[in-house]
Design a protein around this motif. Structure first.
Motif, mmCIF file in Angstrom:
data_model
loop_
_atom_site.group_PDB
_atom_site.id
_atom_site.type_symbol
_atom_site.label_atom_id
_atom_site.label_comp_id
_atom_site.label_asym_id
_atom_site.label_seq_id
_atom_site.Cartn_x
_atom_site.Cartn_y
_atom_site.Cartn_z
ATOM 1 N N ASN A 7 35.962 17.211 -30.275
ATOM 2 C CA ASN A 7 36.325 18.233 -29.494
ATOM 3 C C ASN A 7 35.327 19.658 -29.784
ATOM 4 O O ASN A 7 35.585 19.983 -30.735
ATOM 5 C CB ASN A 7 37.793 18.865 -29.854
ATOM 6 C CG ASN A 7 38.400 19.875 -29.135
ATOM 7 O OD1 ASN A 7 37.411 20.513 -28.247
ATOM 8 N ND2 ASN A 7 39.548 20.240 -29.273
ATOM 9 N N PRO A 8 34.565 19.893 -28.645
ATOM 10 C CA PRO A 8 33.425 20.846 -28.952
ATOM 11 C C PRO A 8 34.186 22.319 -29.214
ATOM 12 O O PRO A 8 33.360 22.875 -29.466
ATOM 13 C CB PRO A 8 32.726 20.852 -27.532
ATOM 14 C CG PRO A 8 33.378 20.199 -26.481
ATOM 15 C CD PRO A 8 34.410 19.176 -27.095
ATOM 16 N N ASP A 9 35.317 22.567 -29.049
ATOM 17 C CA ASP A 9 36.338 23.774 -29.250
ATOM 18 C C ASP A 9 36.567 23.977 -30.722
ATOM 19 O O ASP A 9 36.950 24.912 -31.113
ATOM 20 C CB ASP A 9 37.402 23.943 -28.212
ATOM 21 C CG ASP A 9 36.730 24.018 -26.927
ATOM 22 O OD1 ASP A 9 35.625 24.783 -26.727
ATOM 23 O OD2 ASP A 9 37.518 23.738 -25.861
ATOM 24 N N ASP A 10 36.407 22.893 -31.636
ATOM 25 C CA ASP A 10 36.845 22.747 -32.778
ATOM 26 C C ASP A 10 35.694 23.673 -33.656
ATOM 27 O O ASP A 10 34.633 23.677 -33.604
ATOM 28 C CB ASP A 10 36.949 21.464 -33.440
ATOM 29 C CG ASP A 10 38.073 20.626 -33.091
ATOM 30 O OD1 ASP A 10 39.149 21.198 -32.504
ATOM 31 O OD2 ASP A 10 38.251 19.356 -33.301
ATOM 32 N N THR A 26 32.297 27.436 -33.812
ATOM 33 C CA THR A 26 32.073 26.386 -32.827
ATOM 34 C C THR A 26 30.938 26.105 -32.248
ATOM 35 O O THR A 26 30.900 24.860 -32.098
ATOM 36 C CB THR A 26 32.889 26.877 -31.319
ATOM 37 O OG1 THR A 26 32.294 28.152 -30.780
ATOM 38 C CG2 THR A 26 34.394 27.324 -31.647
ATOM 39 N N THR A 27 29.906 26.942 -32.494
ATOM 40 C CA THR A 27 28.592 26.651 -32.300
ATOM 41 C C THR A 27 27.637 27.400 -33.111
ATOM 42 O O THR A 27 27.879 28.696 -33.416
ATOM 43 C CB THR A 27 28.048 26.511 -31.112
ATOM 44 O OG1 THR A 27 28.014 27.928 -30.361
ATOM 45 C CG2 THR A 27 28.760 25.658 -29.694
ATOM 46 N N ALA A 28 26.541 27.035 -33.744
ATOM 47 C CA ALA A 28 25.647 27.778 -34.300
ATOM 48 C C ALA A 28 24.101 27.204 -34.145
ATOM 49 O O ALA A 28 23.888 26.008 -34.498
ATOM 50 C CB ALA A 28 25.722 27.692 -35.809
ATOM 51 N N ALA A 29 23.402 27.817 -33.406
ATOM 52 C CA ALA A 29 22.118 27.696 -33.100
ATOM 53 C C ALA A 29 20.996 28.004 -34.076
ATOM 54 O O ALA A 29 20.166 27.156 -34.425
ATOM 55 C CB ALA A 29 21.793 28.355 -31.697
ATOM 56 N N ARG A 39 22.760 22.904 -39.223
ATOM 57 C CA ARG A 39 22.904 21.632 -38.893
ATOM 58 C C ARG A 39 24.775 21.651 -39.018
ATOM 59 O O ARG A 39 25.225 22.305 -39.851
ATOM 60 C CB ARG A 39 22.429 20.618 -39.793
ATOM 61 C CG ARG A 39 22.952 20.456 -41.271
ATOM 62 C CD ARG A 39 22.560 19.375 -42.101
ATOM 63 N NE ARG A 39 23.381 19.401 -43.304
ATOM 64 C CZ ARG A 39 24.396 18.852 -43.578
ATOM 65 N NH1 ARG A 39 25.005 17.979 -42.771
ATOM 66 N NH2 ARG A 39 24.766 18.911 -44.658
ATOM 67 N N ASN A 40 25.288 20.749 -38.401
ATOM 68 C CA ASN A 40 26.896 20.652 -38.422
ATOM 69 C C ASN A 40 27.077 19.695 -39.428
ATOM 70 O O ASN A 40 26.510 18.387 -39.723
ATOM 71 C CB ASN A 40 27.375 19.970 -37.028
ATOM 72 C CG ASN A 40 28.750 19.781 -37.060
ATOM 73 O OD1 ASN A 40 29.346 19.674 -38.066
ATOM 74 N ND2 ASN A 40 29.599 19.764 -36.037
#
Length: 46
Positions: A7-10, A26-29, A39-40
């Motif tokens: 789930n990309p919103d997690d 939710t994202t980190a560039a 990195r995730n």
């Protein structure tokens, strides 16, 4: 064995490759401290 549903919103933990800063988002560039790639932490490094 069953795959985990992605789930990309997690919210996940992301770790900086250079300085080791960890953020939850939710994202980190790029790292907020040094600007390096993140990195995730849920994704294994091989």
């Amino acid at each position: 064995m069953k795959d985990v549903q992605f789930n990309p919103d997690d919210v996940s933990s992301y770790e900086c490759f250079d300085c080791g800063t960890v953020v939850r988002a939710t994202t980190a560039a790029c790292c907020p401290d040094c600007g390096a790639d993140m990195r995730n932490r849920r994704t294994p490094i091989e």
